[in-house]
Design a protein around this motif. Sequence first.
Motif, mmCIF file in Angstrom:
data_model
loop_
_atom_site.group_PDB
_atom_site.id
_atom_site.type_symbol
_atom_site.label_atom_id
_atom_site.label_comp_id
_atom_site.label_asym_id
_atom_site.label_seq_id
_atom_site.Cartn_x
_atom_site.Cartn_y
_atom_site.Cartn_z
ATOM 1 N N PHE A 1 -7.788 -17.016 32.121
ATOM 2 C CA PHE A 1 -6.770 -17.954 32.594
ATOM 3 C C PHE A 1 -6.581 -17.872 34.115
ATOM 4 O O PHE A 1 -5.549 -18.272 34.638
ATOM 5 C CB PHE A 1 -5.449 -17.679 31.863
ATOM 6 N N ARG A 2 -7.605 -17.379 34.802
ATOM 7 C CA ARG A 2 -7.538 -17.260 36.264
ATOM 8 C C ARG A 2 -7.312 -18.625 36.919
ATOM 9 O O ARG A 2 -6.580 -18.747 37.913
ATOM 10 C CB ARG A 2 -8.830 -16.646 36.796
ATOM 11 N N ASP A 3 -7.925 -19.663 36.383
ATOM 12 C CA ASP A 3 -7.835 -21.007 36.968
ATOM 13 C C ASP A 3 -6.836 -21.893 36.251
ATOM 14 O O ASP A 3 -6.888 -23.119 36.367
ATOM 15 C CB ASP A 3 -9.221 -21.665 36.959
ATOM 16 N N GLY A 4 -5.937 -21.292 35.499
ATOM 17 C CA GLY A 4 -4.933 -22.063 34.782
ATOM 18 C C GLY A 4 -5.253 -22.178 33.303
ATOM 19 O O GLY A 4 -6.182 -21.540 32.783
ATOM 20 N N PHE A 5 -4.483 -23.008 32.629
ATOM 21 C CA PHE A 5 -4.628 -23.142 31.178
ATOM 22 C C PHE A 5 -5.903 -23.892 30.831
ATOM 23 O O PHE A 5 -6.192 -24.953 31.395
ATOM 24 C CB PHE A 5 -3.423 -23.863 30.594
ATOM 25 N N ASP A 6 -6.648 -23.352 29.911
ATOM 26 C CA ASP A 6 -7.837 -23.997 29.366
ATOM 27 C C ASP A 6 -7.779 -23.869 27.852
ATOM 28 O O ASP A 6 -7.729 -22.749 27.328
ATOM 29 C CB ASP A 6 -9.109 -23.342 29.917
#
Length: 372
Positions: A72-77
């Motif tokens: 989740f480093r780049d946000g919700f996926d």
Amino acid sequence: MSEVKSSMPRGEIKALTGLRGVAALYVVLFHANGLHAFPQMVRPFVHHGYMAVDLFFLLSGFVMALTYADLFRDGFDFGNFKKFLLLRLARIYPLYILVTLITAVMITTVLADTYHFDDNVLRALPFNLTMTHVWGLAYAIVPPSWSISTEWAAYLLFPLTIMVAVWLPRRYAVAGVGLAFAVLAAVAFGPYWMTRHHHMHGTLDVVHSYAPGTTLRCLASFYIGLVAFRFRERIPPFAAILALIAALVLLCFKSTDLGLVAVFAVLIMALSHDKGPVARVLQNPVIYWLGIVSYALYLVHDLIQKIILKSFPAWGLSGGLTRGEWVWVSVAVSLGVAALAHYAFEKPSRRWARALFLRDAKPASPSPVPAE
């Protein structure tokens, strides 16, 4: 977003595995205390055994951050969130559902006269099987499973909490810790509706299925564990000695629960380096093995204790042993059954579940300790 650098040991952190094993055994003794009076000298310490579950929550948050934060480093996926939940289910669900079903059958048949359950088993079973029972829906068929239900809530909120705790600027993580301790204070000292009982053994001893404080107790400590992962490098290995001494002292006194949460967090951070004298003790093969079977021990021990310490006397099976001797028999049997459950069912079912749920999917990194 903030970068999080790591110099964590590669692979498993054996000191944290051992710590989990010690905590599981502490819970076993705490629950035995409800069925047998321990000597007065050790009773205050044993009465505080419920705090081992808060240690589990902190450990779980720390481990989830270490293992899954990068998802989740780049946000919700959604794809990564699905992977995360399926990996957690593969880890905790097979043994959980087996013990729940066995307990449900036994308390409605052979243990019906000696095992007190405050709900209708058939009504409670669907909520227990979905791990939602402690969300105000039903009582726990397997009493220790209240914490598994609350952790399931923590997993569902994980993309949000890991973002605040690890990837947003530090001021948000620190503010979140302040909020978490405020929540714990509300649980510990708040109104009756928060807990639905008057704190059986201490301020954070809140386990009622219909009390919001039960789940909040987990969510707050779980979040503190996430932030502990972020700031772990600030606590050197030698701090484990001081944290351990502080924890042992605080566990002998009432109304020290909030302080214990803070001390436990420092202890986990210090032990995460897997170095130092405390870490070496926890890496001892026997203590480490306790950590390996800790999840199974946590699930099976209550039923075994109820059979040996409640049903046996009712059936006239005292065997000439004293009540105290039967306590240690129950501990030994619990360890044996936990080992059998772990090696014969938990490990193979975990592999089967991973293959079924994810086929070729793999976690972001190997899990450093057995998660509860």
